[in-house]
Scaffold this motif. Structure first.
Motif, PDB file in Angstrom:
ATOM      1  N   UNK A 188       0.815  -1.206   0.000  1.00 54.31           N
ATOM      2  CA  UNK A 188       0.000   0.000   0.000  1.00 54.31           C
ATOM      3  C   UNK A 188       0.848   1.255   0.000  1.00 54.31           C
ATOM      4  N   UNK A 189       0.181   2.401   0.039  1.00 54.30           N
ATOM      5  CA  UNK A 189       0.896   3.682  -0.005  1.00 54.30           C
ATOM      6  C   UNK A 189       1.799   3.865   1.198  1.00 54.30           C
ATOM      7  N   UNK A 190       1.353   3.417   2.380  1.00 58.47           N
ATOM      8  CA  UNK A 190       2.183   3.544   3.584  1.00 58.47           C
ATOM      9  C   UNK A 190       3.476   2.752   3.431  1.00 58.47           C
ATOM     10  N   UNK A 191       3.367   1.493   3.006  1.00 56.42           N
ATOM     11  CA  UNK A 191       4.555   0.673   2.804  1.00 56.42           C
ATOM     12  C   UNK A 191       5.484   1.270   1.772  1.00 56.42           C
ATOM     13  N   UNK A 192       4.910   1.807   0.695  1.00 58.20           N
ATOM     14  CA  UNK A 192       5.716   2.408  -0.367  1.00 58.20           C
ATOM     15  C   UNK A 192       6.447   3.640   0.121  1.00 58.20           C
ATOM     16  N   UNK A 193       5.796   4.494   0.896  1.00 61.73           N
ATOM     17  CA  UNK A 193       6.435   5.711   1.408  1.00 61.73           C
ATOM     18  C   UNK A 193       7.591   5.372   2.348  1.00 61.73           C
ATOM     19  N   UNK A 194       7.401   4.400   3.218  1.00 63.64           N
ATOM     20  CA  UNK A 194       8.464   4.030   4.161  1.00 63.64           C
ATOM     21  C   UNK A 194       9.642   3.407   3.419  1.00 63.64           C
ATOM     22  N   UNK A 195       9.345   2.570   2.411  1.00 65.67           N
ATOM     23  CA  UNK A 195      10.430   1.952   1.642  1.00 65.67           C
ATOM     24  C   UNK A 195      11.226   3.007   0.886  1.00 65.67           C
ATOM     25  N   UNK A 196      10.529   3.906   0.194  1.00 64.35           N
ATOM     26  CA  UNK A 196      11.220   4.929  -0.596  1.00 64.35           C
ATOM     27  C   UNK A 196      12.074   5.838   0.284  1.00 64.35           C
ATOM     28  N   UNK A 197      11.572   6.174   1.460  1.00 65.41           N
ATOM     29  CA  UNK A 197      12.327   7.037   2.361  1.00 65.41           C
ATOM     30  C   UNK A 197      13.573   6.329   2.877  1.00 65.41           C
ATOM     31  N   UNK A 198      13.438   5.029   3.191  1.00 66.30           N
ATOM     32  CA  UNK A 198      14.607   4.239   3.613  1.00 66.30           C
ATOM     33  C   UNK A 198      15.665   4.241   2.528  1.00 66.30           C
ATOM     34  N   UNK A 199      15.263   3.951   1.301  1.00 66.73           N
ATOM     35  CA  UNK A 199      16.226   3.890   0.201  1.00 66.73           C
ATOM     36  C   UNK A 199      16.850   5.249  -0.073  1.00 66.73           C
ATOM     37  N   UNK A 200      16.066   6.309  -0.021  1.00 66.56           N
ATOM     38  CA  UNK A 200      16.595   7.654  -0.276  1.00 66.56           C
ATOM     39  C   UNK A 200      17.609   8.044   0.787  1.00 66.56           C
ATOM     40  N   UNK A 201      17.323   7.731   2.040  1.00 65.54           N
ATOM     41  CA  UNK A 201      18.247   8.080   3.128  1.00 65.54           C
ATOM     42  C   UNK A 201      19.542   7.291   3.007  1.00 65.54           C
ATOM     43  N   UNK A 202      19.454   6.022   2.680  1.00 64.37           N
ATOM     44  CA  UNK A 202      20.659   5.215   2.484  1.00 64.37           C
ATOM     45  C   UNK A 202      21.494   5.786   1.332  1.00 64.37           C
ATOM     46  N   UNK A 203      20.811   6.204   0.265  1.00 65.68           N
ATOM     47  CA  UNK A 203      21.501   6.780  -0.894  1.00 65.68           C
ATOM     48  C   UNK A 203      22.232   8.064  -0.507  1.00 65.68           C
ATOM     49  N   UNK A 204      21.577   8.905   0.255  1.00 58.39           N
ATOM     50  CA  UNK A 204      22.174  10.178   0.660  1.00 58.39           C
ATOM     51  C   UNK A 204      23.430   9.981   1.488  1.00 58.39           C
ATOM     52  N   UNK A 205      23.522   8.859   2.179  1.00 59.99           N
ATOM     53  CA  UNK A 205      24.695   8.562   3.008  1.00 59.99           C
ATOM     54  C   UNK A 205      25.691   7.675   2.265  1.00 59.99           C
ATOM     55  N   UNK A 206      25.510   7.518   0.960  1.00 60.22           N
ATOM     56  CA  UNK A 206      26.435   6.721   0.169  1.00 60.22           C
ATOM     57  C   UNK A 206      26.350   5.236   0.439  1.00 60.22           C
ATOM     58  N   UNK A 207      25.181   4.770   0.894  1.00 61.85           N
ATOM     59  CA  UNK A 207      25.038   3.363   1.280  1.00 61.85           C
ATOM     60  C   UNK A 207      24.007   2.624   0.432  1.00 61.85           C
ATOM     61  N   UNK A 208      23.750   3.127  -0.769  1.00 66.47           N
ATOM     62  CA  UNK A 208      22.739   2.499  -1.623  1.00 66.47           C
ATOM     63  C   UNK A 208      23.061   1.033  -1.885  1.00 66.47           C
TER      64      UNK A 208
END
Length: 334
Positions: A188-208
């Motif tokens: 659902x939208x909640x799961x998608x928002x949490x997943x995308x935010x996790x991935x974006x934060x990892x990317x910002x810290x060079x941990x993609x």
């Protein structure tokens, strides 16, 4: 013996029937001494208003339907407490239904509420077919609580800021020194928002490259099975961020079964700050998504709709906070 009537209350209190009606409706147009006389007569006589007759006269049932996606999720308890407290203060009662059960029996989830003539509907959690609420919203006020869909004309959505909450978790784990972090994702939208935010934060810290996402069904069993798969990897994660507390409990069980100690060998974070997360032997680090406040805000939007002041459908987000407890620590070295 016959049941006492409103006329009996009026005679005992020495007032008119219309004044008794004003008191029972909670009107502020009644002098305190008259109000007390009526309420004393009600208590002494054991009078109970005829709800059916009042519904006919007011053309309202003073009931609110609450459709829950999953009665097994303890997150709903705090949310319902916030919702019911404000509805009760305004003379409204909740009627609960389990959307999951209705689907299994082939019923329209909102159908029974429409048959009962509820004044409004609060949908709690993510429904498989949220767009179906559009037809319901054309007939009565609808508010969605704790989910981020559907975005339909005239339907209000009240939830927590899932993107911000997931960022809080991910940055907490990175700050502890974790690099191999896995996310047990939801739907659902909640799961998608949490997943995308996790991935974006990892990317910002060079941990993609270190971020791992595994789909799950947001249940304890699903969290358990997903974590077993994650821990069988040669580069197993040192931290797991579960989409909700229920899945996190499954992750804790998988870690114990695998012989890993939490948080020494594996950090685990949930989401929702349910009562189970606060159990002492669990003591789960999790996101408090302001469930009680979400419930009160959902009730407030519904009341606004009743008063004709709701306007267009809106999305209103409560600000989550991170509750750091005993399930997270720096990764063990050596």
């Amino acid at each position: 013996m016959r049941a006492p009537t409103i006329r009996d209350v009026a005679d005992r209190a020495g007032v008119s029937k219309s004044l008794v009606s004003l008191v029972l409706r909670g009107s502020d147009q009644v002098r305190p001494e008259k109000r007390e006389a009526v309420l004393r007569a009600v208590r002494e006589l054991g009078y109970r208003p005829n709800a059916a007759a009042r519904s006919l006269s007011e053309q309202r049932t003073r009931t609110v339907g609450v459709l829950l996606n999953d009665l097994r999720n303890p997150w709903f308890v705090d949310m319902l407490d916030g919702l019911n407290s404000l509805l009760h203060d305004n003379g409204l009662r909740m009627l609960l239904a389990d959307a999951r059960l209705n689907r299994r029996t082939g019923q329209d989830p909102a159908g029974p509420f429409l048959d009962l003539g509820v004044d409004g509907l609060v949908v709690v959690g993510t429904l498989p077919d949220p767009a179906a609420l559009g037809a319901v919203a054309e007939r009565l006020p609808v508010v969605v609580a704790g989910a981020r869909e559907p975005l339909l004309p005239g339907v209000d959505v009240v939830a927590n800021d899932d993107e911000h909450g997931a960022r809080l978790v991910t940055e907490h784990l990175i700050g502890l020194g974790h690099r191999r972090i896995a996310h047990i994702a939801g739907y659902g939208a909640v799961g998608e928002l949490r997943r995308r935010s996790f991935e974006a934060t990892m990317r910002e810290h060079g941990l993609a490259a270190e971020a791992v996402v595994e789909a799950s069904d947001m249940t304890e069993e699903g969290g358990y099975r997903t974590t077993v798969r994650l821990l069988s990897r040669p580069d197993r994660p040192t931290a797991v961020f579960a989409v909700n507390d229920i899945a996190a409990i499954g992750a804790l069980s998988a870690a114990e079964e695998t012989g890993l100690r939490v948080p020494r060998d594996l950090s685990v974070v949930g989401y929702d700050n349910t009562s189970i997360a606060r159990v002492r032997h669990v003591w789960l680090t999790t996101v408090d998504n302001a469930s009680h406040e979400v419930g009160r805000r959902a009730a407030r939007r519904l009341l606004d709709r009743f008063e004709g002041t709701g306007g267009a459908g809106e999305v209103r987000l409560a600000v989550p906070t991170l509750e750091i407890r005993g399930s997270t620590a720096p990764p063990h070295v050596g």
